[in-house]
Design an enzyme around this catalytic site. Structure first.
Site, PDB file in Angstrom:
ATOM      1  N   ASP A  73      -2.441   6.434  11.793  1.00  0.00           N
ATOM      2  CA  ASP A  73      -1.638   5.879  10.708  1.00  0.00           C
ATOM      3  C   ASP A  73      -0.338   6.668  10.571  1.00  0.00           C
ATOM      4  O   ASP A  73      -0.336   7.781  10.025  1.00  0.00           O
ATOM      5  CB  ASP A  73      -2.447   5.903   9.405  1.00  0.00           C
ATOM      6  CG  ASP A  73      -1.689   5.284   8.236  1.00  0.00           C
ATOM      7  OD1 ASP A  73      -0.475   5.007   8.389  1.00  0.00           O
ATOM      8  OD2 ASP A  73      -2.302   5.083   7.177  1.00  0.00           O
TER       9      ASP A  73
ATOM     10  N   HIS B 193       1.558   5.214   6.245  1.00  0.00           N
ATOM     11  CA  HIS B 193       1.270   5.797   4.928  1.00  0.00           C
ATOM     12  C   HIS B 193       1.554   7.298   4.943  1.00  0.00           C
ATOM     13  O   HIS B 193       1.934   7.849   5.975  1.00  0.00           O
ATOM     14  CB  HIS B 193      -0.197   5.534   4.570  1.00  0.00           C
ATOM     15  CG  HIS B 193      -0.501   4.075   4.430  1.00  0.00           C
ATOM     16  ND1 HIS B 193      -1.159   3.361   5.397  1.00  0.00           N
ATOM     17  CD2 HIS B 193      -0.208   3.205   3.444  1.00  0.00           C
ATOM     18  CE1 HIS B 193      -1.260   2.098   5.010  1.00  0.00           C
ATOM     19  NE2 HIS B 193      -0.694   1.972   3.832  1.00  0.00           N
TER      20      HIS B 193
ATOM     21  N   SER C  77       0.808  -1.218   0.000  1.00  0.00           N
ATOM     22  CA  SER C  77       0.000   0.000   0.000  1.00  0.00           C
ATOM     23  C   SER C  77       0.845   1.274   0.000  1.00  0.00           C
ATOM     24  O   SER C  77       0.342   2.352  -0.303  1.00  0.00           O
ATOM     25  CB  SER C  77      -0.960   0.007   1.188  1.00  0.00           C
ATOM     26  OG  SER C  77      -0.238  -0.122   2.385  1.00  0.00           O
TER      27      SER C  77
END
Ligand SMILES: *[C@@H]1O[C@H](CO)[C@@H](O)[C@H](O)[C@H]1NC(C)=O
Ligand SMILES: *[C@@H]1O[C@H](CO)[C@@H](O)[C@H](O)[C@H]1NC(C)=O
Ligand SMILES: *[C@@H]1O[C@H](CO)[C@@H](O)[C@H](O)[C@H]1NC(C)=O
Length: 358
Positions: free
Chosen positions: A332, A335, A103
């Protein structure tokens, strides 16, 4: 007449400058530099980028600050050429670019599409999906930019006794796709660290041995070694450019840069400041990065390392944190917001393409 002459003169000087710039670029260590504040940034607004995954759209998810959008990477030894989506599409006419990884690679691919698309908001394109492979094709230039979900690079097979990861083999589907690209940009890292129910295999095949688990760094090195042998023996390097993107650092622990423990990357508003060049060189790297560097260095064929690790290490402010969704659940720090740090990875990728194609 006068105007025509003027335009020609300007073009001539522009051309000369362009050549100088490219010459400087060829010699320059573009990964060694600093983040500078630039009010003309970001390069685009996420609202122009309709295909952007919500997870990365921090502004849309309510992130209140915007300073993190305003940093440009400045190599010490040269200036990066300004990013031009137009120029990139021209240069890449009839070519296929494929991002391969997890990702974080999806993150970079989405930023890349946004950067191209914001230069050509009305350009016709198609979008195809097949087996975890998604591809945008810009029809006027016939440029395809694909993303292939592949967190571990080596072959994974679903069997009656569970998911089996084979450290020594590349799947036919992947092999076929990789052979047909003009530019490949690989990465694999974070999934090698997952444990418990997130562990992406039940068994590992390592030569003649079958393991339930093993030292993850050893497994990572064996998988990358399989990848590197496959690439050397199967890719036509006269036709295809191969990149490996350096591992993307995470910022889960604020006490590592002197803030309160427990805050993770939330409330970070600026990059880590580096006063001394040496301090920068000594920044801690993800454990996998040493392995990547070793494998890439050993290869007989020229695989280029898109060496974004240390410059991203400085960007504790670039993650979604609590703004990975509009519900602000979870944190998060792996990312990256888009627009944001992956735009710089792609800017460097653009510089690498300029170096490669002149
Ligand atoms: C992006 O565009 C939207 C809608 O036009 C605007 O409200 C927002 O302020 C812009 N964001 C930035 C960071 O400029
Ligand atoms: C578009 O590019 C692909 C390679 O990416 C090539 O095979 C195809 O022939 C091109 N199509 C046209 C119309 O040029
Ligand atoms: C964060 O880092 C500090 C200092 O490096 C360490 O003492 C602490 O255990 C770490 N916290 C977590 C949750 O890993």
């Amino acid at each position: 007449m006068f105007i025509v002459l003027l335009v020609l003169l300007l073009q001539f000087f522009g051309y000369v400058n362009g050549e100088d710039e490219l010459h400087n670029l060829k010699e320059c260590d573009i990964y060694h530099g600093k983040w500078v504040y630039d009010d003309s940034y970001p390069l685009y607004n996420s609202s122009q980028c309709f295909h952007l995954n919500m997870h990365f759209d921090c502004q849309q998810n309510g992130r209140p600050d915007q300073q993190y959008l305003k940093y440009r990477w400045k190599p010490f030894a040269c200036d990066l050429p300004r990013f031009s989506g137009k120029d990139l599409l021209e240069r890449m006419r009839n070519k296929r670019i494929t991002f391969i990884g997890d990702s974080i690679s999806l993150n970079q691919w989405q930023s890349f599409i946004c950067m191209l698309h914001s230069h050509h908001p009305h350009a016709a394109f198609t979008r195809d999906n097949d087996h975890g492979f998604t591809q945008f094709t810009f029809l006027n230039h016939n440029v395809s930019v694909g993303f292939s979900w592949n967190a571990l690079l080596v072959e994974k097979e679903s069997t009656s006794y569970g998911m089996v990861l084979n450290l020594g083999s590349i799947s036919d589907f992947d092999a076929n796709m990789w052979r047909h690209s003009d530019v490949l940009i690989f990465n694999s890292w974070l999934w090698w660290l997952h444990s418990g129910s997130d562990r992406p295999w039940d068994f590992i095949v390592d030569g003649d041995d079958l393991h339930k688990d093993m030292d993850r760094l050893v497994a990572y090195e064996k998988a990358l070694s399989t990848w590197s042998h496959w690439v050397q023996n199967n890719i036509d390097f006269d036709k295809t450019l191969v990149f490996f993107r350096g591992d993307s650092p995470r910022h889960p622990n604020a006490s590592e840069w002197g803030n309160n423990d427990g805050k993770q990357c939330s409330e970070e508003r600026e990059p880590i400041e580096v006063r001394e060049v040496n301090e920068y060189r000594e920044l801690k790297k993800p454990a996998g990065e040493g392995i990547v560097e070793r494998i890439v260095r050993k290869m007989r064929k020229p695989v280029r390392l898109l060496d974004i690790t240390r410059l991203s290490e400085l960007r504790k402010d670039g993650h979604p944190g609590a703004y990975a969704s509009s519900h602000h659940q979870g944190m998060d720090c792996s990312h990256w917001c888009v627009p944001g740090v992956p735009d710089t990875w792609n800017h460097l990728f653009y510089a690498e393409l300029l170096r490669a194609y002149v």
